[in-house]
Motif scaffolding. Structure first.
Motif, short mmCIF file in Angstrom:
data_model
loop_
_atom_site.label_atom_id
_atom_site.label_comp_id
_atom_site.label_asym_id
_atom_site.label_seq_id
_atom_site.Cartn_x
_atom_site.Cartn_y
_atom_site.Cartn_z
N LEU A 68 47.83 40.12 44.18
CA LEU A 68 47.83 39.33 43.14
C LEU A 68 46.38 39.14 42.72
CD1 LEU A 68 49.30 37.00 41.70
CD2 LEU A 68 49.00 35.46 43.36
N ALA A 69 45.47 38.94 43.42
CA ALA A 69 44.02 38.89 42.76
C ALA A 69 43.92 40.08 41.80
CB ALA A 69 43.12 38.98 43.97
N ALA A 70 44.17 41.39 42.15
CA ALA A 70 44.16 42.31 41.35
C ALA A 70 44.93 42.43 39.99
CB ALA A 70 44.60 43.68 42.04
N LEU A 71 46.19 41.70 39.99
CA LEU A 71 46.72 41.38 38.86
C LEU A 71 46.03 40.49 37.72
CD1 LEU A 71 50.44 41.34 40.23
CD2 LEU A 71 49.29 43.48 39.13
N MET A 72 45.36 39.43 38.39
CA MET A 72 44.56 38.47 37.53
C MET A 72 43.27 39.07 36.94
SD MET A 72 45.20 34.76 39.41
CE MET A 72 45.03 35.38 41.08
N THR A 73 42.97 40.46 37.18
CA THR A 73 41.71 40.75 36.58
C THR A 73 41.78 41.03 35.26
OG1 THR A 73 41.22 42.13 38.61
CG2 THR A 73 40.14 42.57 36.67
#
Length: 464
Positions: A103-108
């Motif tokens: 999820l953190a990667a998708l928010m980049t």
């Protein structure tokens, strides 16, 4: 905004893909063009919604389900080490990615709003997703519950904003770097992972420490949230916005007027009074809406427009969701499983129902560890109902704990004079409740387990 897929997530395999958090990430990746696969213990409407997006969903867990070209295996903290697909990933050297890292990667590349707190995360995240969408901003979002249909818990939007529910239960919210963070409340929960309030505060301090320079922390008026704000107030580059009815509030709630199953809320923001409707009952939901208003305003959304748009939110599944009415009896479903949530929902319904109407609760405790620590408080919360039926504990990911049963809750409630009975046979509950209910009553199914399945069955018995 152009879709972005990290290489490790180009062909991911999700273990437990039907779960609320996992299915949302899988959906966003599929919408961005990734080749997504996964497995779940049982088939579901969520699995069907994922298949409609081209996702391969296997039922059951087996090493053979892991494709030869899988770029990673995505897991949550609920996946046990002996899961055959996880074991196969380790044997073959396939990277294992935690749900929170995915999820953190998708928010980049986005402007994230991360919504945290012991209670109210799903509702507040949903309010932001719906209202920002109503304003044409088309945010991306990942929510811990469905809005209006299976699979509606996530969306890859074309706008710059990404709204995400930030889960403290396993400290995974520490992976995010939001531009705006909301902390609604801070209480001791998730006893398998946190032994004290000091550990809880430490975890939330790490989470708020990841807010981007110049970003904003929105805190509710709950004492734990205000304590957290005091602990981090000296940080450079952090704007703190306090929401509440007290004199310290930066966004001040002037009035909350219950109107049946809705509320009318008036706030003072930047010396301007705004009045808007919250289409779900209860003061706690009104407070969630004001926190959402403060967060959107911090990102530059016009507060008057956002306040009006918040009225377009009509609820999320399992958060005081009306399942139907039969023979003059309403059946409502609640995800509440912590005593604070239980009390808040029961108080909200008490304000919403007509005088003389009874509230009948079907409660299913969730987790042995939570029941062991909070069983007394759960029993006290049930005193707010007119009568309750308590099921056996829903174990979820936990093994039984000797001596920890629903009797802890029942004994605590009956000691306070509450009308509470045990029912060990879940299949018998619809008939029992239908026999108790009278026209004008309200039946509330409550808990984070599969008690939600009983709503339609209770309605069927009431009709007969």
């Amino acid at each position: 905004m152009a879709p972005s897929i990290p290489p490790a997530l180009n062909r991911p395999h999700f273990i437990g893909i039907g779960g609320a958090g996992m299915s949302g990430i899988a959906k966003i990746l599929a919408q961005r063009g990734a080749h997504v696969a996964g497995s779940d213990a049982k088939d579901s409407e969520t699995a069907a919604a994922l298949r409609a997006l081209g996702v391969t969903v296997h039922i059951g867990h087996a090493a053979a389900h892991l494709a030869a070209d899988a770029s990673s295996v995505v897991v949550s903290s609920a996946i046990r080490a002996d899961n055959p697909e996880l074991a196969a990933a380790h044997e073959r050297g396939v990277p294992v990615v935690h749900r929170s890292d995915a999820l953190a990667a998708l928010m980049t590349g986005f402007r994230p709003i991360a919504v945290a707190g012991t209670h109210g995360k799903t509702t507040t995240t949903s309010m932001l997703a719906v209202s920002l969408g109503a304003l044409g901003l088309d945010p991306s979002y990942a929510i811990g519950g469905d809005l209006d249909a299976p699979g509606s818990n996530a969306h890859h939007g074309t706008g710059a904003i990404f709204v995400a529910e930030a889960d403290e239960s396993d400290r995974s919210f520490q992976k995010y770097d939001p531009e705006v963070a909301i902390v609604l409340n801070v209480e001791l929960d998730h006893h398998a992972n946190y032994a004290s309030m000091d550990q809880i505060y430490e975890s939330f301090e790490i989470f708020t420490g990841k807010i981007r320079p110049g970003g904003t922390l929105v805190v509710g008026e709950h004492s734990g949230a205000r304590e957290l704000a005091a602990r981090v107030a000296a940080r450079d580059g952090l704007n703190i916005v306090r929401v509440g009815a007290d004199d310290e509030a930066d966004v001040r709630i002037l009035d909350i007027t219950p109107r049946g199953m809705t509320s009318e809320v008036t706030v003072l923001l930047d010396d301007t009074e705004l009045t808007f409707t919250v289409s779900v009952p209860g003061r706690h939901y009104a407070h969630n809406a004001v926190a959402a208003l403060a967060a959107g305003t911090a990102l530059g959304v016009d507060p008057a427009e956002l306040a009006k748009a918040l009225g377009s939110y009509t609820g999320v599944k399992r958060r005081l969701q009306l399942k139907g009415t039969a023979n003059g009896v309403q059946v409502i479903d609640s995800y509440a499983h912590h005593p604070t949530e239980m009390s808040a929902d029961l108080e909200a319904l008490r304000e919403a129902v007509a005088p003389g109407s009874r509230i009948l609760v079907v409660f299913q405790p969730h987790l042995f560890s939570r029941t062991q620590e909070l069983g007394l408080e759960m029993g006290q919360a049930l005193t707010l109902a007119d009568a309750s039926v308590v099921l056996d504990i829903y174990p979820a990911r936990e093994d039984p704990v000797p001596g920890v049963t629903s009797a802890l809750i029942i004994d605590a409630a009956t000691a306070k004079g509450a009308d509470v009975t045990a029912e060990h046979d879940k299949k018998a509950v619809p008939g029992v409740v239908a026999g108790m209910a009278k026209p004008g009553d309200l039946v509330l199914t409550m808990g984070a387990g599969d008690v939600t399945d009983l709503g339609p069955e209770i309605l069927a018995h009431l009709e007969n």
